[in-house]
Design a protein around this motif. Structure first.
Motif, PDB file in Angstrom:
ATOM      1  N   LYS A 204     132.633  10.832  37.402  1.00  0.00           N
ATOM      2  CA  LYS A 204     131.478   9.954  37.217  1.00  0.00           C
ATOM      3  C   LYS A 204     130.387  10.717  36.486  1.00  0.00           C
ATOM      4  CE  LYS A 204     128.259   7.011  39.817  1.00  0.00           C
ATOM      5  NZ  LYS A 204     127.838   6.594  41.168  1.00  0.00           N
ATOM      6  N   VAL A 205     129.816  10.062  35.473  1.00  0.00           N
ATOM      7  CA  VAL A 205     128.729  10.674  34.716  1.00  0.00           C
ATOM      8  C   VAL A 205     127.422  10.437  35.465  1.00  0.00           C
ATOM      9  CG1 VAL A 205     127.473  10.690  32.538  1.00  0.00           C
ATOM     10  CG2 VAL A 205     129.949  10.382  32.536  1.00  0.00           C
ATOM     11  N   ALA A 206     126.684  11.499  35.672  1.00  0.00           N
ATOM     12  CA  ALA A 206     125.412  11.401  36.389  1.00  0.00           C
ATOM     13  C   ALA A 206     124.318  10.943  35.423  1.00  0.00           C
ATOM     14  CB  ALA A 206     125.040  12.743  37.004  1.00  0.00           C
ATOM     15  N   PRO A 207     123.335  10.241  35.916  1.00  0.00           N
ATOM     16  CA  PRO A 207     122.219   9.854  35.050  1.00  0.00           C
ATOM     17  C   PRO A 207     121.361  11.066  34.691  1.00  0.00           C
ATOM     18  CG  PRO A 207     121.807   9.181  37.308  1.00  0.00           C
ATOM     19  CD  PRO A 207     123.208   9.703  37.278  1.00  0.00           C
ATOM     20  N   GLU A 208     121.101  11.220  33.402  1.00  0.00           N
ATOM     21  CA  GLU A 208     120.216  12.292  32.931  1.00  0.00           C
ATOM     22  C   GLU A 208     118.824  11.690  32.726  1.00  0.00           C
ATOM     23  OE1 GLU A 208     120.072  15.759  29.518  1.00  0.00           O
ATOM     24  OE2 GLU A 208     121.131  13.890  29.122  1.00  0.00           O
ATOM     25  N   ILE A 209     117.902  12.119  33.536  1.00  0.00           N
ATOM     26  CA  ILE A 209     116.538  11.585  33.489  1.00  0.00           C
ATOM     27  C   ILE A 209     115.722  12.434  32.522  1.00  0.00           C
ATOM     28  CG2 ILE A 209     114.574  10.874  34.857  1.00  0.00           C
ATOM     29  CD1 ILE A 209     117.286   9.519  35.505  1.00  0.00           C
ATOM     30  N   LYS A 210     115.329  11.806  31.417  1.00  0.00           N
ATOM     31  CA  LYS A 210     114.589  12.546  30.388  1.00  0.00           C
ATOM     32  C   LYS A 210     113.627  11.577  29.718  1.00  0.00           C
ATOM     33  CE  LYS A 210     115.226  15.632  26.433  1.00  0.00           C
ATOM     34  NZ  LYS A 210     116.216  16.223  25.507  1.00  0.00           N
ATOM     35  N   TRP A 211     112.342  11.761  30.000  1.00  0.00           N
ATOM     36  CA  TRP A 211     111.299  10.921  29.412  1.00  0.00           C
ATOM     37  C   TRP A 211     110.366  11.818  28.596  1.00  0.00           C
ATOM     38  CZ3 TRP A 211     111.463   5.727  29.665  1.00  0.00           C
ATOM     39  CH2 TRP A 211     112.317   5.171  30.603  1.00  0.00           C
ATOM     40  N   THR A 212     110.009  11.338  27.421  1.00  0.00           N
ATOM     41  CA  THR A 212     109.175  12.112  26.499  1.00  0.00           C
ATOM     42  C   THR A 212     107.905  11.334  26.177  1.00  0.00           C
ATOM     43  OG1 THR A 212     111.176  13.034  25.537  1.00  0.00           O
ATOM     44  CG2 THR A 212     109.126  13.313  24.300  1.00  0.00           C
ATOM     45  N   PHE A 213     106.745  12.033  26.292  1.00  0.00           N
ATOM     46  CA  PHE A 213     105.464  11.435  25.900  1.00  0.00           C
ATOM     47  C   PHE A 213     105.267  11.626  24.392  1.00  0.00           C
ATOM     48  CE2 PHE A 213     104.872  12.452  30.396  1.00  0.00           C
ATOM     49  CZ  PHE A 213     104.374  11.250  30.872  1.00  0.00           C
ATOM     50  N   ARG A 214     104.934  10.541  23.712  1.00  0.00           N
ATOM     51  CA  ARG A 214     104.731  10.591  22.273  1.00  0.00           C
ATOM     52  C   ARG A 214     103.503   9.777  21.902  1.00  0.00           C
ATOM     53  NH1 ARG A 214     110.059   8.430  19.639  1.00  0.00           N
ATOM     54  NH2 ARG A 214     108.968   9.134  17.766  1.00  0.00           N
TER      55      ARG A 214
ATOM     56  N   LEU B 165     110.943   2.616  35.689  1.00  0.00           N
ATOM     57  CA  LEU B 165     109.875   3.581  35.919  1.00  0.00           C
ATOM     58  C   LEU B 165     108.904   3.071  36.970  1.00  0.00           C
ATOM     59  CD1 LEU B 165     108.910   4.759  32.330  1.00  0.00           C
ATOM     60  CD2 LEU B 165     110.325   5.944  33.994  1.00  0.00           C
ATOM     61  N   LEU B 166     108.348   4.018  37.714  1.00  0.00           N
ATOM     62  CA  LEU B 166     107.201   3.797  38.575  1.00  0.00           C
ATOM     63  C   LEU B 166     106.058   4.609  37.962  1.00  0.00           C
ATOM     64  CD1 LEU B 166     105.721   2.850  41.102  1.00  0.00           C
ATOM     65  CD2 LEU B 166     106.671   4.825  42.305  1.00  0.00           C
ATOM     66  N   VAL B 167     105.062   3.908  37.439  1.00  0.00           N
ATOM     67  CA  VAL B 167     103.950   4.542  36.727  1.00  0.00           C
ATOM     68  C   VAL B 167     102.730   4.540  37.643  1.00  0.00           C
ATOM     69  CG1 VAL B 167     102.603   4.558  34.605  1.00  0.00           C
ATOM     70  CG2 VAL B 167     104.923   3.645  34.586  1.00  0.00           C
ATOM     71  N   GLN B 168     102.096   5.703  37.766  1.00  0.00           N
ATOM     72  CA  GLN B 168     100.941   5.854  38.645  1.00  0.00           C
ATOM     73  C   GLN B 168      99.812   6.538  37.873  1.00  0.00           C
ATOM     74  OE1 GLN B 168     102.818   8.072  41.833  1.00  0.00           O
ATOM     75  NE2 GLN B 168     102.799   6.259  43.146  1.00  0.00           N
ATOM     76  N   LEU B 169      98.605   6.148  38.221  1.00  0.00           N
ATOM     77  CA  LEU B 169      97.396   6.693  37.595  1.00  0.00           C
ATOM     78  C   LEU B 169      96.553   7.365  38.673  1.00  0.00           C
ATOM     79  CD1 LEU B 169      95.935   6.805  34.839  1.00  0.00           C
ATOM     80  CD2 LEU B 169      94.651   4.791  35.590  1.00  0.00           C
ATOM     81  N   GLN B 170      96.197   8.644  38.429  1.00  0.00           N
ATOM     82  CA  GLN B 170      95.403   9.404  39.388  1.00  0.00           C
ATOM     83  C   GLN B 170      94.282  10.115  38.636  1.00  0.00           C
ATOM     84  OE1 GLN B 170      98.438  11.887  41.075  1.00  0.00           O
ATOM     85  NE2 GLN B 170      98.778  10.499  42.801  1.00  0.00           N
ATOM     86  N   SER B 171      93.131  10.235  39.296  1.00  0.00           N
ATOM     87  CA  SER B 171      91.958  10.842  38.672  1.00  0.00           C
ATOM     88  C   SER B 171      91.384  11.894  39.597  1.00  0.00           C
ATOM     89  CB  SER B 171      90.910   9.772  38.352  1.00  0.00           C
ATOM     90  OG  SER B 171      89.706  10.365  37.886  1.00  0.00           O
TER      91      SER B 171
ATOM     92  N   MET C   6      99.760   5.772  25.233  1.00  0.00           N
ATOM     93  CA  MET C   6     100.815   6.732  24.972  1.00  0.00           C
ATOM     94  C   MET C   6     102.147   6.008  24.939  1.00  0.00           C
ATOM     95  SD  MET C   6     101.081   8.621  28.667  1.00  0.00           S
ATOM     96  CE  MET C   6      99.284   8.790  28.755  1.00  0.00           C
ATOM     97  N   GLU C   7     103.063   6.576  24.185  1.00  0.00           N
ATOM     98  CA  GLU C   7     104.430   6.088  24.153  1.00  0.00           C
ATOM     99  C   GLU C   7     105.292   6.984  25.031  1.00  0.00           C
ATOM    100  OE1 GLU C   7     105.997   5.851  20.292  1.00  0.00           O
ATOM    101  OE2 GLU C   7     104.867   4.075  19.696  1.00  0.00           O
ATOM    102  N   VAL C   8     106.145   6.352  25.816  1.00  0.00           N
ATOM    103  CA  VAL C   8     107.106   7.072  26.638  1.00  0.00           C
ATOM    104  C   VAL C   8     108.490   6.682  26.147  1.00  0.00           C
ATOM    105  CG1 VAL C   8     107.963   7.506  28.941  1.00  0.00           C
ATOM    106  CG2 VAL C   8     105.545   7.086  28.585  1.00  0.00           C
TER     107      VAL C   8
ATOM    108  N   PRO D 129     115.913   0.254  27.936  1.00  0.00           N
ATOM    109  CA  PRO D 129     117.160   0.680  27.283  1.00  0.00           C
ATOM    110  C   PRO D 129     117.099   2.133  26.848  1.00  0.00           C
ATOM    111  CG  PRO D 129     116.363  -1.419  26.388  1.00  0.00           C
ATOM    112  CD  PRO D 129     115.258  -0.851  27.214  1.00  0.00           C
ATOM    113  N   LEU D 130     118.294   2.622  26.483  1.00  0.00           N
ATOM    114  CA  LEU D 130     118.387   3.993  25.989  1.00  0.00           C
ATOM    115  C   LEU D 130     117.669   4.106  24.650  1.00  0.00           C
ATOM    116  CD1 LEU D 130     122.153   4.712  26.731  1.00  0.00           C
ATOM    117  CD2 LEU D 130     120.196   5.218  28.161  1.00  0.00           C
ATOM    118  N   GLY D 131     116.899   5.176  24.466  1.00  0.00           N
ATOM    119  CA  GLY D 131     116.197   5.404  23.217  1.00  0.00           C
ATOM    120  C   GLY D 131     115.039   4.478  22.955  1.00  0.00           C
ATOM    121  N   ALA D 132     114.671   3.671  23.938  1.00  0.00           N
ATOM    122  CA  ALA D 132     113.581   2.713  23.739  1.00  0.00           C
ATOM    123  C   ALA D 132     112.236   3.380  24.011  1.00  0.00           C
ATOM    124  CB  ALA D 132     113.766   1.513  24.654  1.00  0.00           C
TER     125      ALA D 132
END
Length: 796
Positions: free
Chosen positions: A488-498, A526-532, A514-516, A564-567
């Motif tokens: 079984k292929v494991a999910p590779e979690i990789k997010w990039t800020f652009r 995704l679970l997106v959170q904002l902290q200050s 920002m683009e993710v 999706p992938l690459g989105a």
């Protein structure tokens, strides 16, 4: 129909003469009692014999029965009658009484009748009839007294004869019968036979022989034992008084020695250099205790003895070793007792071959009754193996990564073997790297291969299921076993800020965009959170497909699924910079995203926003609504502040306009320079600003404007005097806005006044170009956008 049955029941006894059986049946049919009695009684002269009647109390209460003589002939007399006895319900009792004959009674048959009554019902009165016969005495005697023992052999018909004498005074018709508990066959050797019995008539004082035969069966399973056998009883019955005389004889079996082979376990298959044993059951089937002689003989496939090989309890031939175990030839076996012996066979160290062995058994003293059985042993090599594995991480392989698996092989065959591994079916997207080692494994031994590796391709998508089949090959190249390793292929979690953009508007609001990008291998959420770092209003601007808490005006977290992938996914947020701090500072805002598959690994982007303390903040005016008076005062202040600026702009515009006109004139009059010819009709353009309202009706003087030589010099001097000076301090934005509005209106009025006249006298004059409009619209649009307020987020 019932009445007809009752009539027949009453009439039939009248039509038939009474009998003992009918009376017994009638007694049994009674509801209160049952009666059973003898039918015939034999008595000699001057003799008393016993007779009986059996009564059954069928009532539910106790009954007292009485038996009384009803009719007796003169030659006979009752003894112990009448009899009275009480019976409890459902009980039986036999009433015994005597019948005595006189000395002079004639030899004949007489009838007697007895009456049976009960105290339960006075009307009950049963009558029992018996036949009493007075007979003479008989006197028959066999010539042998007691029991005679006769010794016999198996499978022989044995004849028996015995004499019988009539010592009585009357001729006697004697009936002979033979009784035995065995199933041996027998018969009479006499003329008069009927129904299994024989008959002879003996006169007084005569003698006769009785002949019979018995077939002696074979001794089977040790029976009958030595000197044992069945008993036969010969009985002679007199026809005069029924008296019997008997003679008994026993047929005793002689010794029989014999043995047999009851069971052979069957042929065996051996591995190379392996020993096995075959169970054989032997038994003493003789009728006396005896020992058994057991030996082994090597034979060929047809059962012929091998040359130069004699029967023995152990021998070796062609690498085979054969031996007898558990024979115990010196220990006796009782009749029909069995013993299990074992034939041990050791195969040579070859991969093929066979041997045949005969086991010979006979009882001691009976060699002619030798029994034999043949067993066979064959060498068969079994090539087999069992493959097992243990894996580490193969149920979660990251793309372009591998997992390890340890493989063990067990030799489940019956000889040594060399095993190698081969890759079988492998799911697309995976690659298997096997060790090239070949392991030599003994039977029942287990060895471990070097670890194998399974790789997932770089482009493998998450949760791709597959399997890898590992085949086990023996030394002949045949697949003997295989295992299937699930993958079984494991999910590779990789997010990039652009493309991160941050901007603070005039109101002190920090907008973040920002683009993710999903650079992993799984369609993720995704679970997106904002902290200050400061307590200040802030929130996301969630997209339409986001999930966030209902009723929250400024959500600080949201979820979004199925990216999706690459989105690319855009995150927009805003933060109000603090306005109530005493000192200047910086706000740190963390935008963290967490994958649905790995929430424990957050991706964080930190934004910074600088703010001013209350001391350094510009004063804020309270918006009290639109005030016309204040607006007029503000406009007047702007006019005073920007009057010279406006005049400078107007002069510069006129100069530019004049320059354009002169350029056209030079182009028309190449010989004359523009500054050498001045139109005589030109008027000073400053006259327009002196308030000559009375001359406003003259379109000729107000429509056109040219520069005189003195005016041109004055303009040059003004430009020199208006050389750049040190930069003035910044002006308030509201004054700039009001000045821009007034300046725009003034320039429009000048453009109308500077239009060329339609007078025919001025036809020869060059038509001036329209004054270019200043870039007022850009300022207005910029200011308008600033008045409308900055957006909360940025678009890409």
């Amino acid at each position: 129909m019932r009445s007809i049955g009752l009539i027949l029941l009453m009439v039939l006894p009248l039509l038939c003469p009474p009998s003992i059986a009918e009376m017994a049946s009638q007694g049994r049919d009674q509801e209160t009692m049952g009666v059973t009695a003898q039918e015939n009684v034999i008595v000699h002269q001057n003799e008393t014999v016993s007779a009986y009647i059996t009564l059954h109390n069928k009532a539910s209460i106790n009954q007292e029965f009485t038996i009384s003589p009803l009719s007796f002939p003169a030659m006979l007399s009752p003894v112990n009658l009448p009899l009275t006895e009480t019976l409890v319900p459902n009980h039986l009792n036999q009433f015994v009484f005597g019948i005595k004959s006189t000395t002079t009674a004639s030899f004949a048959t007489y009838q007697i009748q007895l009456s049976i009554t009960s105290d339960f019902d006075a009307e009950i009165n049963h009558t029992v009839t018996m036949n009493v016969t007075v007979v003479p005495y008989s006197d028959l005697n066999f010539g042998v007294d007691g029991v005679t023992a006769l010794t016999v052999d198996e499978n022989v018909r044995t004849s028996v004869a015995v004499n019988l004498s009539n010592n009585g005074t009357y001729p006697d018709n004697v009936t002979y019968s033979l009784y035995t508990q065995s199933n041996w066959n027998w018969g009479w050797i006499m003329e008069n036979q009927q129904g299994g019995n024989a008959y002879t008539v003996l006169s007084p004082g005569t003698l006769v022989y009785v002949y019979l035969w018995v077939d002696i069966p074979a001794v089977e399973n040790g029976m009958p034992l030595l000197q044992t056998g069945p008993r036969f009883t010969l009985t002679a019955t007199s026809s005069l008084d029924g008296a019997t005389t008997s003679w008994s004889f026993d047929l005793l079996m002689n010794e029989k020695k014999n043995a047999t082979i009851d069971d052979v376990e069957g042929d065996i298959t051996l591995a190379p250099d392996e020993d096995g044993r075959i169970d054989v059951v032997v038994r003493n089937v003789g009728n006396s205790p005896n020992t058994l002689n057991i030996s082994l003989q090597g034979v060929d496939a047809a059962g012929n003895p091998l040359p130069d090989l004699q029967p023995a309890d152990r021998f070796n031939v062609s690498g085979w070793t054969v031996a007898l175990f558990g024979g115990l030839e010196d220990v006796e076996l009782l009749p029909n007792e069995s013993r299990t012996i074992q034939i041990g066979i050791q195969s040579p160290n070859t991969f093929s071959g066979d041997i045949s062995v005969q086991v010979l058994v006979f009882a001691d003293g009976a060699m002619l009754n030798t029994r034999s059985a043949q067993v066979n042993a064959t060498i068969q090599r079994i090539s087999a193996g069992n493959l097992t594995y243990s894996q580490t991480g193969c149920d979660a392989i990251l793309p372009n990564q591998s997992c390890d698996a340890s493989v063990e092989v067990s030799n489940t065959g019956n000889s040594y073997n060399s095993y190698a591994l081969r890759t079988g079916a492998v799911t697309d997207g995976f690659t298997v790297v096997l060790p090239s080692d070949v392991l030599l494994v003994q039977p029942s031994q287990t060895k471990t291969y070097p670890r194998l590796q399974i790789f997932a391709e770089e482009q493998a998508t998450a949760f791709l299921l597959g399997s890898a089949t590992i085949e086990l090959l023996d030394d002949s190249g045949m697949v003997v076993n295989s295992v299937e390793i699930p993958l079984k292929v494991a999910p590779e979690i990789k997010w990039t800020f652009r493309n991160v953009e941050e901007q603070v508007n005039a109101k002190g609001r920090l907008s973040i965009a920002m683009e993710v990008r999903n650079d992993g291998n799984a369609v993720d959420g995704l679970l997106v959170q904002l902290q200050s770092s400061h307590s200040t209003p802030m929130g996301f601007i969630p997209p339409d497909s986001a999930i966030y808490e209902d009723g929250v005006e400024f959500p600080r977290s949201f979820e979004i699924n199925d990216i999706p992938l690459g989105a690319n996914f855009t995150i927009r947020a805003w933060v109000e910079l603090p306005q109530d701090q005493n000192t200047n500072g910086t706000v740190f805002i963390n935008t963290s995203i967490r994958s649905r598959f790995a929430p424990e690994l957050p991706f964080v982007h930190t934004s910074e926003g600088e703010y001013l303390g209350m001391t350094w903040q510009p004063s804020e005016e309270v918006d009290e609504g639109f005030n016309w008076s204040s607006a007029f005062e503000t406009t007047l202040a702007y006019v005073k502040a920007w009057a010279f600026v406006v005049m400078s702009v107007m002069v510069a515009g006129v100069i530019i306009y004049k320059a354009v006109i002169d350029r056209e004139r030079r182009m028309n009059e190449e010989a004359i320079l523009p500054y050498q010819q001045i139109s005589g009709d030109a008027h000073d353009w400053i006259e327009k600003f002196r308030g000559n309202d009375s001359n406003s009706a003259q379109p000729t003087s107000s429509a056109t404007s040219v520069l005189t030589g003195n005016t041109y010099e004055n303009v040059e001097q003004m430009q020199v005097q208006n050389a750049p000076s040190p930069r003035a301090p910044p002006i308030e934005p509201r004054l700039v806005e009001a000045a821009s509005l007034i300046l725009g209106r003034g320039i429009e009025e000048q453009r109308e006044e500077l239009k060329p006249s339609q007078n025919t006298n001025q036809a020869q004059a060059s038509v001036p170009l329209p004054l270019p409009q200043p870039k007022q619209e850009v300022v207005q649009s910029t200011e308008a956008s600033s008045q409308q307020g900055q957006p909360d987020d940025l678009e890409f």
